[in-house]
Design an enzyme around this catalytic site. Sequence first.
Site, PDB file in Angstrom:
ATOM      1  N   GLY A  49       0.830  -1.194   0.000  1.00  0.00           N
ATOM      2  CA  GLY A  49       0.000   0.000   0.000  1.00  0.00           C
ATOM      3  C   GLY A  49       0.863   1.242   0.000  1.00  0.00           C
ATOM      4  O   GLY A  49       2.074   1.177   0.255  1.00  0.00           O
ATOM      5  N   GLN A  54       3.006   9.962   1.757  1.00  0.00           N
ATOM      6  CA  GLN A  54       4.307   9.329   1.544  1.00  0.00           C
ATOM      7  C   GLN A  54       4.973   9.813   0.255  1.00  0.00           C
ATOM      8  O   GLN A  54       6.178   9.646   0.088  1.00  0.00           O
ATOM      9  CB  GLN A  54       4.166   7.801   1.483  1.00  0.00           C
ATOM     10  CG  GLN A  54       3.772   7.179   2.804  1.00  0.00           C
ATOM     11  CD  GLN A  54       3.764   5.674   2.679  1.00  0.00           C
ATOM     12  OE1 GLN A  54       2.768   5.084   2.284  1.00  0.00           O
ATOM     13  NE2 GLN A  54       4.884   5.040   2.988  1.00  0.00           N
ATOM     14  N   CYS A  94       7.440  -0.285   6.290  1.00  0.00           N
ATOM     15  CA  CYS A  94       6.863   0.897   5.640  1.00  0.00           C
ATOM     16  C   CYS A  94       7.894   1.470   4.686  1.00  0.00           C
ATOM     17  O   CYS A  94       9.072   1.575   5.043  1.00  0.00           O
ATOM     18  CB  CYS A  94       6.495   1.921   6.708  1.00  0.00           C
ATOM     19  SG  CYS A  94       5.771   3.428   6.057  1.00  0.00           S
ATOM     20  N   LEU A  95       7.445   1.849   3.485  1.00  0.00           N
ATOM     21  CA  LEU A  95       8.368   2.430   2.502  1.00  0.00           C
ATOM     22  C   LEU A  95       8.993   3.724   3.031  1.00  0.00           C
ATOM     23  O   LEU A  95      10.060   4.116   2.566  1.00  0.00           O
ATOM     24  CB  LEU A  95       7.631   2.723   1.189  1.00  0.00           C
ATOM     25  CG  LEU A  95       7.121   1.503   0.405  1.00  0.00           C
ATOM     26  CD1 LEU A  95       6.365   1.953  -0.837  1.00  0.00           C
ATOM     27  CD2 LEU A  95       8.276   0.575   0.024  1.00  0.00           C
ATOM     28  N   HIS A 136      -2.805   0.553   8.658  1.00  0.00           N
ATOM     29  CA  HIS A 136      -1.457   1.095   8.466  1.00  0.00           C
ATOM     30  C   HIS A 136      -1.500   2.272   7.479  1.00  0.00           C
ATOM     31  O   HIS A 136      -0.943   3.340   7.754  1.00  0.00           O
ATOM     32  CB  HIS A 136      -0.516  -0.012   7.957  1.00  0.00           C
ATOM     33  CG  HIS A 136       0.862   0.465   7.623  1.00  0.00           C
ATOM     34  ND1 HIS A 136       1.991   0.041   8.292  1.00  0.00           N
ATOM     35  CD2 HIS A 136       1.307   1.350   6.691  1.00  0.00           C
ATOM     36  CE1 HIS A 136       3.052   0.651   7.791  1.00  0.00           C
ATOM     37  NE2 HIS A 136       2.663   1.442   6.810  1.00  0.00           N
ATOM     38  N   GLU A 137      -2.194   2.061   6.345  1.00  0.00           N
ATOM     39  CA  GLU A 137      -2.222   3.112   5.312  1.00  0.00           C
ATOM     40  C   GLU A 137      -3.018   4.324   5.786  1.00  0.00           C
ATOM     41  O   GLU A 137      -2.598   5.463   5.562  1.00  0.00           O
ATOM     42  CB  GLU A 137      -2.790   2.571   4.002  1.00  0.00           C
ATOM     43  CG  GLU A 137      -1.945   1.486   3.340  1.00  0.00           C
ATOM     44  CD  GLU A 137      -0.473   1.846   3.217  1.00  0.00           C
ATOM     45  OE1 GLU A 137      -0.143   3.039   3.062  1.00  0.00           O
ATOM     46  OE2 GLU A 137       0.356   0.918   3.289  1.00  0.00           O
ATOM     47  N   HIS A 140      -1.330   6.876   8.002  1.00  0.00           N
ATOM     48  CA  HIS A 140      -0.504   7.886   7.331  1.00  0.00           C
ATOM     49  C   HIS A 140      -1.279   9.187   7.105  1.00  0.00           C
ATOM     50  O   HIS A 140      -0.691  10.269   7.083  1.00  0.00           O
ATOM     51  CB  HIS A 140      -0.018   7.371   5.966  1.00  0.00           C
ATOM     52  CG  HIS A 140       1.169   6.453   6.041  1.00  0.00           C
ATOM     53  ND1 HIS A 140       2.391   6.855   6.518  1.00  0.00           N
ATOM     54  CD2 HIS A 140       1.325   5.156   5.670  1.00  0.00           C
ATOM     55  CE1 HIS A 140       3.255   5.842   6.440  1.00  0.00           C
ATOM     56  NE2 HIS A 140       2.626   4.795   5.934  1.00  0.00           N
TER      57      HIS A 140
HETATM   58 NI    NI Z   1       3.591   2.932   5.569  1.00  0.00          NI
END
Ligand code: NI
Length: 192
Positions: A49, A54, A94-95, A136-137, A140
Site C-alpha cells: 500500500g 508518503q 513501511c516504505l 497502516h495506510e 498515514h
Molecule cells: Ni507505511
Amino acid sequence: MAILRVAQMGHPVLRQVARPVDADELASPNFQRFLDDMLETMGEYDGAGLAAPQVHESVRVVVLILDPDEGPEFLINPVIRPVSDLRTRSAEGCLSVAGMRGVVDRAAHVRVDAYDRDGKPKAYVLKGFPAVVVQHECDHLDGVLYVDRVDKTTLAFNDQWDKFGPLDKLVEGYEEPDDIDDEIVVVKPEVR
Ligand code: NI
C-alpha cells in the site's frame, strides 16, 4: 505516468493531518494523473500500500492491495472503525521507514467506508491481514507511522530480522498470535 519520490521518516509531510479531497478535485485530469503516479510508485517499490503523504501530497488518498486477485485499489477520504474486539499482532514495514520491521498490535476486524477513484462510495468489512493493511495506510493520513504503535522490543533492521529471526528467537518471551482467517466482505456504503 511517473515514479514519485517516497518521503522518509523525519520529513514533516509524514506528520501532518492530510486534507480531504472534494469531488471536483478528484475528477480533474491532474488529480487522476496523480493517482496513476501513486499506482506506478507502489508497483515500483513492491509495497502492499501507499498513502499520498508518503509521496509528499497531504491529501486523504491511499492505494492498497486488499485482495491479491483484485489488484490495487484506491480509498479516497477513508473512514475506519473497529466492528469487534478482535485483535492481531503482525510484522509491519513501511516504505517511509526504509529497512526496518516490527510487530504491531491492531484491531483485526474493521469496517472502512471510502470513495473509489471515480467518486463512487464503497465499503468493506475486513478481517485479518486486509484489516491491518488498511489501518497502516490510513494512519498515514493522520500523521501516524507504524513505529508509533510498534512493540519496541521487536523493532529490527531487515538484515538482523532475517538473520536472527523468527521473532520467538529474536525477542525473549515473544508468542505468535492466534491465526485469523483473512476476510473481505463488500457491504452497503453509508451515505456521508
Ligand atoms: Ni507505511
